[in-house]
Design a protein around this motif. Structure first.
Motif, short mmCIF file in Angstrom:
data_model
loop_
_atom_site.label_atom_id
_atom_site.label_comp_id
_atom_site.label_asym_id
_atom_site.label_seq_id
_atom_site.Cartn_x
_atom_site.Cartn_y
_atom_site.Cartn_z
N ALA B 17 1.24 -1.54 0.22
CA ALA B 17 -0.01 0.12 -0.22
C ALA B 17 1.11 1.46 0.08
O ALA B 17 0.68 2.27 -0.76
CB ALA B 17 -0.71 -0.28 1.26
N PHE B 20 2.26 1.63 -3.23
CA PHE B 20 1.94 2.74 -4.21
C PHE B 20 1.59 3.94 -3.75
O PHE B 20 1.80 4.83 -5.24
CB PHE B 20 -0.03 1.48 -3.72
CG PHE B 20 -0.57 2.98 -4.65
CD1 PHE B 20 -0.66 1.58 -6.54
CD2 PHE B 20 -1.58 2.50 -4.85
CE1 PHE B 20 -1.72 2.61 -7.19
CE2 PHE B 20 -2.01 3.27 -5.74
CZ PHE B 20 -2.63 3.27 -7.07
N LEU B 21 1.38 4.53 -3.17
CA LEU B 21 0.96 5.89 -2.62
C LEU B 21 2.01 6.96 -2.58
O LEU B 21 2.07 7.34 -3.12
CB LEU B 21 0.60 5.91 -1.17
CG LEU B 21 -0.52 4.90 -0.57
CD1 LEU B 21 -0.94 5.47 0.94
CD2 LEU B 21 -2.07 5.97 -0.88
N ARG B 24 3.49 7.31 -6.42
CA ARG B 24 3.01 7.63 -7.14
C ARG B 24 2.95 9.35 -7.10
O ARG B 24 3.07 10.54 -7.97
CB ARG B 24 1.85 7.94 -7.30
CG ARG B 24 0.00 7.46 -7.86
CD ARG B 24 -0.60 7.29 -7.54
NE ARG B 24 -1.20 8.22 -5.91
CZ ARG B 24 -2.73 7.47 -5.50
NH1 ARG B 24 -3.53 6.99 -6.93
NH2 ARG B 24 -3.49 8.12 -4.70
N ASN B 109 -4.59 7.39 4.16
CA ASN B 109 -3.22 7.78 3.32
C ASN B 109 -3.16 9.28 2.99
O ASN B 109 -2.00 8.99 2.47
CB ASN B 109 -4.50 7.09 1.33
CG ASN B 109 -4.15 5.38 1.33
OD1 ASN B 109 -3.85 4.78 2.37
ND2 ASN B 109 -5.09 4.74 0.20
#
Lengths: 893, 124
Positions: B17, B20-21, B24, B109
């Motif tokens: 996770a 991914f964050l 990006r 997030n």
């Protein structure tokens, strides 16, 4: 012949004369003009109440019957008096120091002021002395009847005479014995009266003696010849009787209540003893001087069968000497009356002090402590006691039939009171003597006396049956009253003396050694035994010797510097003295003693000041008091010590409990952290990926599916975790209901393997030996199944071997059945083995999705089932052993 | 400047996770799962930012942080600490030890991304 009436008239006149003497003596004493009243001569003469009618009449009779043996009766007291330095002096000193009012009082005081002892001694005294009083009544009555003569029988009846004599004696005793109630129980009037009587009886006996020697025998020479030819002169001496009787009369001299009364209670000055020590034996010598001549002449002169006890009267009568006979009668009368008066007085004091008063005070409750009533009650009790005791004497006289020889009754009485001797002498010479010892000795001696001496004296078939005398009680010959323990052939008196006193002393010594004296007994014991070391001192201070500096130093030590200085400064200011040291005045010393006493106790304070003040030495009494206080302090400090030990024990327990709680709290924190971690971790993934799915535009289908799978997996993980936590919680709290049923072990294993392998990602080979598994189990099979599944799943997840193999073996040892699950993986590291059954314990955090609760649950289940689960490091690979509960397993048929 | 983050974390899904964050956001993301060797790796990689889990096998996040702060090279290294233990005391200790930002799991997030942006801003 003198008529009985004349004689009674003379007697009454004599008694009136005695009244007058007693009355004036009391008046003189009351006005403080004691003068000759307090002389040693009066003291010595008062001791002559030892010589009762028994000695006056009986000694001659005794001599006529048994020769020289009568001398023992005089010898015993003479020895005691001559040896006064050892025993009597001490007894008198103690009696005075303790203000003893009677033998009972003295003995009870010695043994911790025990009233039980006092009552026992009182009862024994009353029983022991009553026959003696009866004897006096008998002798007076007998002597009166002699004057009446056989031809004048109608004028005088013996029982009636005895009754009136008893009444007269009672009246005299009541009048002079209880006129006033002194703290020291002295009776000046009575003492003077008995001193006068002592003179009368001595003069009477000597007059008869002189008449016999010079008037009948014709001088000393012919008299000696007569004696030599008579059987009395043969001196056939039975040695055992001599020793026993001498010892007995010596003992009785010390123990008789009436002797204690005149020797100790009525003693006004200890120095009188010194004179009495030779004067009284001299008196006894004079009393005994003419006994043998009178007996010899009496035996010659009187017709055979006449009572030798009455020779003193009958010889002058037979010679027609009425005057002499009357004098002789008065002598006998004096002997009897003086004894009865003093004996009754002594007994009445005991009875009223130790029996009547305690009972009365008890009956009154707490209200009647010290009021005007008590005095009257005491006097009333004493008067009643006198009447009762003389009444007892009269009754004994009536019922014993008056037949026994006088001397016999006297001896019985002697043996009875001699029972006090061990307790008394032991008490004043031996500090180890105890109350229990004294009580045991007294009771043992008393019982033997009653059985071997008192009861047999009534003769066979009066109280004790003839059969009992001959064969013993219940036919036990060893218990025959006159041949105790098979000792036969002893004279009855010697027999009673030896047995009663020996066993009495034995019981006294043994019980004393076996018991411990109480604090009061200890204290009194020391006061008695060390009575001479004790200096009497007043509690005032001779201030001249004290220096203020010394007092200051001592006070500082006890009170502390500040307080001591304040005390002294305040005193100095009060006295108007400059500086901080006051003059050591009397008042200040007393004030200081009180202040110190508050800290160290009064006895210690007194002893300390007396050391500094000087002049006055510390007495034994002071030291004893100090010791007593110290003992109390010691006991207190022991209690404190015990308390402190208890406190530190409690503190230790508290610390332990606290440690436990802390440990529990730490465990709880760790557990919560763990749970938090286990719950938050999957939730983190779920939240994060949910947000990604929601917020990210243009995610590919592959990614979407992948992230959704992660979320799905994590929710399953969460659910499993919650299930496991709930399961564990239920198991740990013991709220689990076991569903006990029977089934085959092999079937349970089959089921477990099927469940565990469903959906397994890695292959796991399982090896079993079905033959061993033919066992019927009776337990909660579902729970056992859960444990098996857990172990199989663990092997599946964690076995690091390339081709994981799990071997399941069943071991059987009698009743014990265990199932071993061993895989071929790497053994758990040693340092982790202790932890594997704890909650959240995982060997490696990274591997698997388990929360680390599985083995913890297994352990809880096995404990609930009554079995056990353990890691077996000595087996190959990773091996867990399940010990099935005993009696759960049974071989299958 | 170089946007290089080292993620010290042992939960595969959480790594996934965060990777991914942050990627990006233009971060180069390296990951490491073992606490015991974390400091060593940080010295070697010299990332601009460390995201540090508290509960790690081998050595916990707090000890790693203390070690870093004792090293003059890393006194100012931005460290974002994540914990699932949820204990107040952990946050206090971490702040005392000089953590740049402390966050409790599960995080949002946005929070993580904002925190990382702030830290970089500050360091600059």
């Amino acid at each position: 012949m003198a008529s009985v009436n004349q004689l009674i008239g003379v007697s009454i006149a004599y008694v009136v004369f005695l009244f007058a003497v007693a009355f004036f003596a009391e008046r003189a004493a009351a006005s403080g003009r004691r003068g000759w009243l307090g002389s040693p001569l009066v003291y010595t003469l008062s001791l002559s109440i030892y010589c009762t009618a028994w000695t006056f009449y009986g000694a001659v009779g005794y001599a006529a019957r048994s020769g020289m043996e009568f001398v023992t009766i005089y010898l015993g007291p003479s020895l005691v008096m001559i040896g006064w330095w050892w025993v009597l002096r001490k007894l008198v000193r103690i009696g005075r120091a303790q203000r003893a009012t009677s033998v009972a009082d003295l003995i009870s005081a010695r043994y911790g002021k025990s009233n039980t002892l006092a009552i026992v001694v009182t009862i024994m005294s009353v029983i022991g002395v009553t026959p003696y009083i009866a004897l006096q009544l008998q002798s007076v009555t007998l002597s009166l009847s002699i004057f009446a003569g056989p031809d004048d029988a109608g004028g005088f009846s013996q029982p009636g005479g005895a009754f009136w004599i008893a009444v007269g004696l009672a009246v005299f005793t009541v009048l002079f014995g209880t006129r006033n109630l002194n703290a020291n129980e002295r009776h000046d009037g009575v003492v003077i009266a008995i001193a006068v009587e002592a003179v009368v009886k001595l003069v009477a006996l000597m007059a008869v003696g002189i008449f016999v020697v010079w008037g009948i025998a014709g001088g000393i020479g012919p008299m000696m010849e007569r004696i030599n030819t008579s059987p009395i002169g043969e001196w056939n001496v039975d040695r055992s009787r001599w020793v026993a009787l001498t010892a007995l009369s010596a003992a009785a001299f010390l123990c008789l209540p009436r002797m204690f009364q005149v020797l100790v209670v009525e003693n006004q000055d200890e120095r009188h003893l010194q004179i009495a020590s030779w004067a009284f034996p001299l008196y006894l010598l004079l009393m005994s001087l003419f006994v043998v001549p009178i007996a010899v002449v009496g035996l010659d002169l009187m017709p055979a069968g006449s009572n030798p006890d009455l020779f003193v009267l009958t010889v002058p009568l037979a010679e027609g000497r009425i005057g002499l006979a009357t004098l002789s009668f008065l002598g006998g009368f004096s002997s009897a009356t003086s004894m009865v008066i003093v004996a009754t007085l002594a007994l009445a004091t005991m009875v009223s002090n130790h029996v009547v008063m305690p009972v009365w005070l008890n009956a009154q409750g707490n209200g009647a402590s010290v009021s005007g009533d008590v005095r009257n009650v005491v006097i009333f009790a004493r008067r009643t006691s006198i009447l009762v005791i003389i009444g007892f004497g009269y009754l004994y006289y009536r019922f014993s039939g008056g037949g026994a020889a006088l001397a016999a009754i006297g001896l019985i009485s002697f043996v009875g009171v001699a029972q006090f001797l061990p307790a008394m002498l032991g008490g004043i010479f031996w500090r180890g003597a105890t109350r229990t010892g004294a009580l045991s000795g007294l009771i043992v001696g008393f019982v033997i006396w009653v059985y071997c001496s008192l009861l047999p004296s009534f003769g066979p078939d009066v109280v004790l049956s003839r059969e009992l005398f001959e064969v013993g009680p219940w036919g036990v010959g060893l218990l025959r009253p006159e041949a105790l323990f098979g000792i036969e052939g002893l004279d009855a008196t010697v027999h009673a003396v030896v047995w009663s006193l020996t066993l009495n002393t034995f019981a006294f010594v043994v019980m004393s050694l076996m018991t411990f004296p109480g604090p009061l007994e200890r204290l009194q014991g020391a006061q008695f035994v060390n009575v001479f070391d004790h200096s009497t001192q007043t509690r005032g201070w001779d201030a001249a010797f004290a220096t203020s500096e010394d007092l200051m130093i001592m006070s500082q030590r006890i009170l502390g510097p500040t307080e001591a200085q304040n005390l002294f400064r305040a005193e100095a200011r009060k006295q108007g003295v400059r500086g901080h040291l006051p003059e050591p005045t009397q008042a200040f010393l007393q004030h200081l003693e009180r202040e110190l006493a508050a800290s160290v106790g009064s006895a210690t304070a007194h002893a300390m000041i007396s050391q500094l003040v000087g002049g006055a030495s510390v007495s034994v009494q002071d030291l004893m008091a100090v010791a007593d206080e110290s003992a109390q302090i010691l006991e207190y400090s022991n209690q404190l010590e015990a308390k402190s030990a208890e406190l530190s024990r409690t503190a230790g327990q508290l610390r332990e409990a606290n440690d436990k709680l802390t440990a529990l709290s730490v465990q709880k924190d760790a557990f919560l952290s763990q749970i938090s971690h286990e719950l938050r971790t999957p939730m983190t993934s779920i939240r994060s990926f949910t947000e990604i799915l929601r917020d990210t535009e243009g995610l590919g289908q592959v990614e979407k599916t992948k992230y959704a799978s992660i979320i799905h997996g994590e929710t399953i993980r969460l659910t499993r975790l919650l299930d496991a936590l709930l399961d564990l919680s239920v198991l740990e709290n013991g709220q689990v209901n076991l569903n006990v049923e029977s089934g085959r072990l092999s079937e349970v294993l089959d089921k477990s393997i099927v469940t565990a392998q469903a959906g397994a990602m890695r292959p796991l080979t399982i090896k079993r030996r079905h033959l061993d598994e033919a066992i019927i189990l009776t337990t909660d099979l579902d729970r056992l199944n859960q444990v098996f599944i857990n172990l199989i799943t663990n092997a599946q997840k964690y076995c690091a071997a390339q081709t994981p193999i799990l071997t399941i073996e069943v071991h059987r040892n009698g009743e014990n059945v265990s199932v071993v699950f061993a895989d071929n993986g790497i053994p758990i590291p040693v340092q982790s083995r202790a932890l594997i059954f704890e909650k959240f314990a995982r060997i490696k955090d990274t591997e698997g999705d388990g929360a680390g609760l599985g083995l913890a649950i297994c352990r809880e289940i096995m404990t609930r089932l009554g079995g056990n689960i353990r890691y077996a490091p000595d087996l190959e690979g990773n091996a867990f052993v399940i010990d099935l509960p005993r009696s759960a397993a049974m071989a299958a048929q | 400047m170089d946007k290089h983050v080292l993620l010290v974390e042992d939960e595969m899904n959480i790594i996934e996770a965060i990777r991914f964050l942050l990627s990006r956001e233009g971060w180069r993301v390296d990951t490491h799962s073992d606490g015991a060797t974390a400091v060593e790796i940080i010295r070697k990689l010299r990332p601009t930012l460390v995201v540090l889990d508290y509960m790690l096998p081998g050595k916990n996040g707090l000890d790693i942080l203390l070690e870093l702060r004792n090293d003059p090279d890393f006194v100012n290294l931005p460290v974002l600490m994540l914990t699932a233990r949820g204990q107040l005391r952990d946050r206090e200790q971490a702040e005392k030890a000089g953590v740049s930002r402390f966050m409790t799991k599960p995080f949002s997030n946005t929070e993580v991304v904002t925190a990382v942006r702030d830290l970089v801003q500050l360091a600059r």
